[in-house]
Scaffold this active site. Structure first.
Site, PDB file in Angstrom:
ATOM      1  N   SER A  44      12.776 -15.041  -8.638  1.00  0.00           N
ATOM      2  CA  SER A  44      13.928 -15.440  -7.834  1.00  0.00           C
ATOM      3  C   SER A  44      15.117 -14.491  -8.015  1.00  0.00           C
ATOM      4  O   SER A  44      15.076 -13.355  -7.567  1.00  0.00           O
ATOM      5  CB  SER A  44      14.296 -16.891  -8.171  1.00  0.00           C
ATOM      6  OG  SER A  44      15.264 -17.399  -7.298  1.00  0.00           O
ATOM      7  N   ASP A 100      15.222  -0.575  -4.437  1.00  0.00           N
ATOM      8  CA  ASP A 100      15.312  -0.100  -3.054  1.00  0.00           C
ATOM      9  C   ASP A 100      16.366   0.987  -2.882  1.00  0.00           C
ATOM     10  O   ASP A 100      16.222   1.885  -2.043  1.00  0.00           O
ATOM     11  CB  ASP A 100      15.625  -1.274  -2.114  1.00  0.00           C
ATOM     12  CG  ASP A 100      14.378  -2.066  -1.751  1.00  0.00           C
ATOM     13  OD1 ASP A 100      13.289  -1.735  -2.262  1.00  0.00           O
ATOM     14  OD2 ASP A 100      14.489  -3.018  -0.954  1.00  0.00           O
ATOM     15  N   LYS A 117       8.908 -15.232  -6.204  1.00  0.00           N
ATOM     16  CA  LYS A 117       9.555 -16.447  -5.703  1.00  0.00           C
ATOM     17  C   LYS A 117      10.725 -16.025  -4.815  1.00  0.00           C
ATOM     18  O   LYS A 117      11.793 -15.683  -5.298  1.00  0.00           O
ATOM     19  CB  LYS A 117      10.024 -17.310  -6.883  1.00  0.00           C
ATOM     20  CG  LYS A 117      10.335 -18.766  -6.523  1.00  0.00           C
ATOM     21  CD  LYS A 117      11.738 -18.960  -6.013  1.00  0.00           C
ATOM     22  CE  LYS A 117      12.075 -20.419  -5.803  1.00  0.00           C
ATOM     23  NZ  LYS A 117      13.394 -20.647  -5.188  1.00  0.00           N
TER      24      LYS A 117
END
Length: 531
Positions: free
Chosen positions: A284, A295, A309
């Protein structure tokens, strides 16, 4: 039955509001079932149970993270994320039906009256809690209570023949989300975050400032075992590492428009080498942070594929103090990757067994066993290296799970609570001499060695507790076992949980590799460029 009808009607109104495209015929069907039960069923019905069963069954068909919570569960959910609770200020373990004080929280009510790690709490008010197989939750209910109220306890302490009474005035007890932070070497700091709570960002800034004052130029951020928490806390943390206007995460769902979270450009560590540690239980909020930094090619991610998650739950309070947490959107990393691993509607067992299946398929020991289809291929936003969606964050450098030092023999010893009982007794008898010889933790950390007499005592305790000695498994576990005992002693003597983590990190292979990467500029750059 009226209560059942009202609650189901409330659910229907919420469902209609959130899912406007749901056919009205289906809603009428559900209403008719409730009406028929209400007016025609042969026996009296327990409204509360039937209502809860219906809600649970309905949510179970949606996804693995939409769920129903009763009043007690709502309270327990909020406490560790809100950053504090009312109580006496201890951490404890239940071993052989006895409550052992593991840690006394600095400045808390228990420390003020003189409670010590290793004390055994025998009685709370007029209730005997030792030797009666009482649940942890029942004990916590007796120890916790509103700030300003009084709890009387009786304690058994090594060296004292009689029970020692304590009168403790409960207070506000902080719950910390940073388990440890320290300088690994002269230029690299380490911060371990165990959860994302309301206080996480403030705690991180305090730790960062302290490490910066000690010369920190590089940072290892440890999110191993971090199951997540508040989205806001994850965004605040990631913001400290990213340039202005860079996308951190976005959420989107069928009935929720896309919402972007952007960096504000005021981060305290937007340059400098950064390595993030993750594993299969990082979930999460941890995946939001590690995904954003990966990224943007801002950090090297080390470890194993994270949990996966990536569903956003919205809490919807019900009239009686209970709650449903309904999935309303998905998390996406800046490159557009969905964090959520695949799931079949209603197949909760398979979803929950995913980590076991990963182990069975060899993923925990070899990155070569992990295969992603080309449809899940994405590119990072600066260096355009390949990363994958489809569930969790795949690290840039894979670390296999380490099972070499943990034998079945020591697992059984540990399951019996023997290392904890042994070290608590040892510290009880030697606290003064240990503090005298090792005045500071740093001295203890570099110089202290487990005496053979303590190992002999552990073997005796294991034998008397029906754990048969095995020389081969002992030899395999010896290094880990001694480190574990040293960490438990450090925590008890210096009364800070962060010292436990620092000692145990001597066998943290992910941290060791992180340091290798940071200290090898070419390797660090090569990993960030995907070459």
């Amino acid at each position: 039955m009226k209560k059942l009808f009202v609650l189901v009607a409330f659910l229907l109104s919420v469902t209609t509001m959130i899912q406007a495209q749901t056919p009205s015929q289906a809603m009428r069907k559900l209403e008719m079932v409730v009406y028929v039960i209400n007016n025609m069923y042969v026996d009296d019905i327990d409204d509360n149970k039937l209502t809860e069963d219906a809600i649970i069954a309905l949510l179970d068909k949606l996804d693995p993270h939409s769920n129903y919570m009763n009043k007690e569960e709502v309270k327990e959910l909020n406490e560790p994320l809100q950053g504090n609770f009312d109580g006496i200020g201890i951490q404890f373990n239940m071993l052989t039906d006895t409550l052992y004080v593991a840690q006394v929280i600095a400045g808390g009510p228990s420390q003020k009256v003189g409670l010590l790690p290793g004390d055994r709490i025998i009685q709370v008010n007029d209730t005997l809690i030792a030797g009666v197989k009482m649940k942890n939750s029942d004990i916590m209910k007796r120890l916790r209570g509103p700030k300003g109220t009084v709890v009387n306890i009786k304690v058994l302490r090594s060296g004292s023949p009689d029970l020692i009474p304590f009168k403790i005035v409960r207070g506000k007890i902080p719950i910390y989300s940073i388990d440890a932070y320290y300088m690994v070497d002269k230029e690299t700091g380490y911060v371990n975050i165990s959860r994302f709570a309301s206080t996480t960002h403030d705690e991180f800034m305090q730790a960062f400032t302290d490490l910066k004052s000690k010369g920190m130029k590089n940072l290892v951020l440890d999110l191993q075992g971090n199951g997540g928490g508040y989205l806001t806390a994850a965004i605040q943390l990631a913001d400290e590492f990213l340039d202005n206007k860079k996308l951190i995460v976005y959420t989107e769902g069928t009935h929720q428009k896309r919402e972007d979270a952007l960096a504000d450009g005021k981060g305290v560590f937007e340059t400098g080498k950064l390595v993030v540690l993750i594993d299969e239980t990082s979930a999460s909020a941890s995946e939001i942070v590690s995904g954003a930094l990966q990224d943007w090619d801002r950090a090297v991610i080390v470890g194993r594929r994270s949990f996966g998650k990536g569903l956003v739950q919205r809490p919807i309070p019900l009239p009686d103090g209970t709650m449903i947490r309904l999935t309303t959107a998905r998390y996406y990393t800046p490159s557009g990757r969905s964090i959520q691993k695949p799931y079949q509607n209603g197949d909760i067992d398979s979803y929950n067994n995913d980590l076991v299946e990963r182990y069975n398929h060899g993923e925990m020991v070899s990155a070569d066993s992990i295969h992603f289809p080309d449809s899940l291929k994405y590119n990072t936003l600066i260096n355009k290296r390949v990363v994958y969606g489809g569930g969790g964050i795949m690290p840039d450098y894979f670390i296999p799970v380490d099972t070499t030092n943990y034998s079945k023999w020591y697992r059984n010893v540990n399951a019996k609570g023997i290392p904890y009982r042994l070290t608590m007794n040892y510290v009880d008898k030697n606290r003064a001499s240990l503090k005298s010889e090792y005045r500071k933790f740093d001295t203890f950390y570099t110089q202290y060695e487990i005496p053979e007499s303590l190992i002999d005592e552990l073997k005796k305790m294991a034998e008397s507790d029906s754990v048969k000695f095995n020389q081969e498994e002992y030899d395999r576990s010896e290094e880990f076992m001694k480190l574990h005992l040293k960490a438990l002693i450090a925590q008890a003597v210096y009364e800070k949980s962060l010292y436990y983590t620092q000692v145990m990190n001597d066998q943290n292979k992910s941290l060791k590799k992180a340091m290798d990467i940071i200290n090898d500029p070419k390797l660090y750059e090569r990993l960030l460029r995907g070459k």
